[in-house]
Design an enzyme around this catalytic site. Sequence first.
Site, mmCIF file in Angstrom:
data_model
loop_
_atom_site.group_PDB
_atom_site.id
_atom_site.type_symbol
_atom_site.label_atom_id
_atom_site.label_comp_id
_atom_site.label_asym_id
_atom_site.label_seq_id
_atom_site.Cartn_x
_atom_site.Cartn_y
_atom_site.Cartn_z
ATOM 1 N N SER A 11 -19.399 -13.098 -17.269
ATOM 2 C CA SER A 11 -19.027 -11.680 -17.377
ATOM 3 C C SER A 11 -20.183 -10.743 -17.052
ATOM 4 O O SER A 11 -20.250 -9.631 -17.575
ATOM 5 C CB SER A 11 -18.524 -11.390 -18.804
ATOM 6 O OG SER A 11 -19.524 -11.700 -19.765
ATOM 7 N N GLY A 12 -21.091 -11.164 -16.169
ATOM 8 C CA GLY A 12 -22.198 -10.315 -15.773
ATOM 9 C C GLY A 12 -21.850 -9.414 -14.602
ATOM 10 O O GLY A 12 -20.678 -9.231 -14.247
ATOM 11 N N LYS A 33 -18.103 -17.404 -22.731
ATOM 12 C CA LYS A 33 -18.206 -18.243 -23.922
ATOM 13 C C LYS A 33 -18.664 -17.482 -25.160
ATOM 14 O O LYS A 33 -18.625 -18.004 -26.264
ATOM 15 C CB LYS A 33 -19.116 -19.447 -23.664
ATOM 16 C CG LYS A 33 -20.588 -19.160 -23.526
ATOM 17 C CD LYS A 33 -21.349 -20.487 -23.367
ATOM 18 C CE LYS A 33 -22.837 -20.253 -23.172
ATOM 19 N NZ LYS A 33 -23.574 -21.531 -23.021
ATOM 20 N N ASP A 207 -24.813 -23.644 -17.779
ATOM 21 C CA ASP A 207 -23.476 -24.259 -17.872
ATOM 22 C C ASP A 207 -22.808 -24.388 -16.512
ATOM 23 O O ASP A 207 -22.231 -25.425 -16.183
ATOM 24 C CB ASP A 207 -22.571 -23.421 -18.777
ATOM 25 C CG ASP A 207 -22.907 -23.546 -20.250
ATOM 26 O OD1 ASP A 207 -23.909 -24.212 -20.571
ATOM 27 O OD2 ASP A 207 -22.178 -22.969 -21.074
ATOM 28 N N HIS A 228 -41.332 -14.772 -15.750
ATOM 29 C CA HIS A 228 -41.736 -13.365 -15.781
ATOM 30 C C HIS A 228 -43.103 -13.278 -16.471
ATOM 31 O O HIS A 228 -43.316 -13.901 -17.513
ATOM 32 C CB HIS A 228 -40.709 -12.524 -16.544
ATOM 33 C CG HIS A 228 -40.821 -11.063 -16.266
ATOM 34 N ND1 HIS A 228 -41.855 -10.300 -16.771
ATOM 35 C CD2 HIS A 228 -40.053 -10.230 -15.530
ATOM 36 C CE1 HIS A 228 -41.704 -9.053 -16.356
ATOM 37 N NE2 HIS A 228 -40.619 -8.980 -15.599
ATOM 38 N N HIS A 331 -37.554 -16.653 -16.592
ATOM 39 C CA HIS A 331 -36.838 -15.409 -16.312
ATOM 40 C C HIS A 331 -35.668 -15.582 -15.350
ATOM 41 O O HIS A 331 -34.589 -15.046 -15.588
ATOM 42 C CB HIS A 331 -37.823 -14.393 -15.736
ATOM 43 C CG HIS A 331 -37.248 -13.028 -15.527
ATOM 44 N ND1 HIS A 331 -36.690 -12.291 -16.560
ATOM 45 C CD2 HIS A 331 -37.144 -12.241 -14.417
ATOM 46 C CE1 HIS A 331 -36.266 -11.123 -16.097
ATOM 47 N NE2 HIS A 331 -36.514 -11.073 -14.793
ATOM 48 N N GLU A 355 -26.656 -15.490 -10.157
ATOM 49 C CA GLU A 355 -27.796 -16.387 -10.361
ATOM 50 C C GLU A 355 -27.415 -17.861 -10.343
ATOM 51 O O GLU A 355 -28.240 -18.719 -10.011
ATOM 52 C CB GLU A 355 -28.501 -16.040 -11.673
ATOM 53 C CG GLU A 355 -29.840 -16.712 -11.843
ATOM 54 C CD GLU A 355 -30.592 -16.256 -13.084
ATOM 55 O OE1 GLU A 355 -31.603 -16.901 -13.431
ATOM 56 O OE2 GLU A 355 -30.172 -15.260 -13.718
ATOM 57 N N ARG A 366 -38.037 -14.952 -6.401
ATOM 58 C CA ARG A 366 -37.240 -13.743 -6.173
ATOM 59 C C ARG A 366 -38.091 -12.483 -6.252
ATOM 60 O O ARG A 366 -38.921 -12.333 -7.145
ATOM 61 C CB ARG A 366 -36.115 -13.655 -7.209
ATOM 62 C CG ARG A 366 -35.333 -12.351 -7.119
ATOM 63 C CD ARG A 366 -34.183 -12.308 -8.088
ATOM 64 N NE ARG A 366 -34.565 -12.338 -9.487
ATOM 65 C CZ ARG A 366 -35.052 -11.298 -10.167
ATOM 66 N NH1 ARG A 366 -35.276 -10.144 -9.557
ATOM 67 N NH2 ARG A 366 -35.320 -11.424 -11.455
ATOM 68 N N SER A 371 -32.094 -9.146 -8.056
ATOM 69 C CA SER A 371 -31.045 -9.935 -8.702
ATOM 70 C C SER A 371 -29.775 -9.125 -8.925
ATOM 71 O O SER A 371 -28.665 -9.596 -8.638
ATOM 72 C CB SER A 371 -31.544 -10.515 -10.025
ATOM 73 O OG SER A 371 -32.051 -9.494 -10.864
#
Length: 529
Positions: A11-12, A33, A207, A228, A331, A355, A366, A371
Amino acid sequence: MKKTDIIIVGSGIAALQLARQLQHHFYVRIITKDKINSGNSYLAQGGIAAPLGLKDSVNAHFKDTLEAGRYHQDEDGVNQLITDGKKIVQSLVDEGAPFDRKEDGSLSLGMEGAHSAHRILHSGGDQTGKYLVKYLLKSLSKKKVEFIKGEMVYELVKDDKGHCCGVKTKDKSDSIRYYYAAHVVLATGGIGGLYSSTSNHPAVTGDGMALAFLAGAKLSDMEFIQFHPTLLWQDGKTCGLISEAVRGEGALLLNDKGERIMEGVDPQLELAPRHIVAERIYKERQMGRNVYLDISRIEDFQAKFPSISALCLKHNISIEDGMIPVSPGCHFMMGGVVTDHAGRTNIPGLYAIGEVACTGIHGANRLASNSLLEGLVYGDRLGKFLIQKGVSRSPQFHSTSDQIKEGQSLNIPFQSADIKEGMMNRVGIIREEDGLLAHLNWLKAQPLTFHELLDFNSREEIHMYFMWIVSLLVTESALLRKESRGGHIRSDFPHEDHDQWFKRKMVLQNNDGRLRVEYHEQNETKIYA
């Protein structure tokens, strides 16, 4: 049994952007989840990179991206990402997305590491992810987009022809549910939760990569993990991200002797590519020195960085003192499920964006703020592809009783902390053969295989099983690549080896329960979807 046109797992930003495109044509089900905001997109402090400045260009952004990624990329893909990204971000600006602006009303474009121009769009100072997620959520139709919260996808369902046609989930009481659709999209994010020090949400543990691998999808670039440089360090652990934008505003990196640690390391000093800064901070800390961000030169720090200021206050770090203790942490994952330019995998009906995917655009490291750009571009691109393709094939359904497989439940003799510590200590910022081998042997010694039956296991057991799979793939890849490039740093092979490794990729695949590794000279996959 429940049916819809398209299932999105995650859900990003990438998932929401895709649903936004699809909702006018299909019924979409988004499965997450945890909560909608339990992901890295919502946590993102940094902004979106796009060459919108008057003195900026697609070509300049393209060159910066290649340099940061150490030229391991698909160059046509990078150019198209930035070209499409510029149009998509400009479209968001035009429709009123809440990007920060200057007093004269023009966009406030920030600077971050390895960029040659001010091209970072922010929202709410250092709350870009939160603002953008909320903005995209508001644009979704409740009639056409349904959210399933708190269910963990633990298996990709394929029909008799090998097409991905649905998923199996477990809710928090471990009850099994089934969802079917003609197209299944993985947008599950990265792997930061595999490490004890990370900027990621703890639920982000790879996952989607494990699901895809078990289903027979190809994965690549699993050795390339970005650490990072600046996570808040307090009481012997990392406590949250300190955005690169802080260094973009002029913060300096000092050790406890007051020395600027980036002098003589890279011409860009504090704004060098992330892997260079992270390695330098790591080495300082290995010598027993603390490292700080000196923010004393930044005016109106709390107004510019409200979430970072709140984070420091929560952990009793004084903003007024001007010194924030920092340490690197996991990161971003550059590798993942191999896809083409639209997000198609080698499994018919299965797609991956964001990602979790390996598109060839990030290379070995990156570039900062690419992103969120990737999520927007690939969500938009896959949406257009699926609209054109349509939902012409009805998935083959099976009864619930047919789908539950008899077998013994998993025996997991380790804790998640064992994986995290092993990954951090042996497959972390700086790697070498003995440590990699030790961790790989420990992983292989566990009583687990790639063809376990998961129906009778708890969510927590499945979660650790997935962590084991992804850890093994990362460690194996890191051991095989005998050079240092971008986010993959080997102390025993400290230099880039262009003769043996330039643009050379390892492609990993589950071959009937055995790990198959192939070497490809460029990112390529046979597309069936």
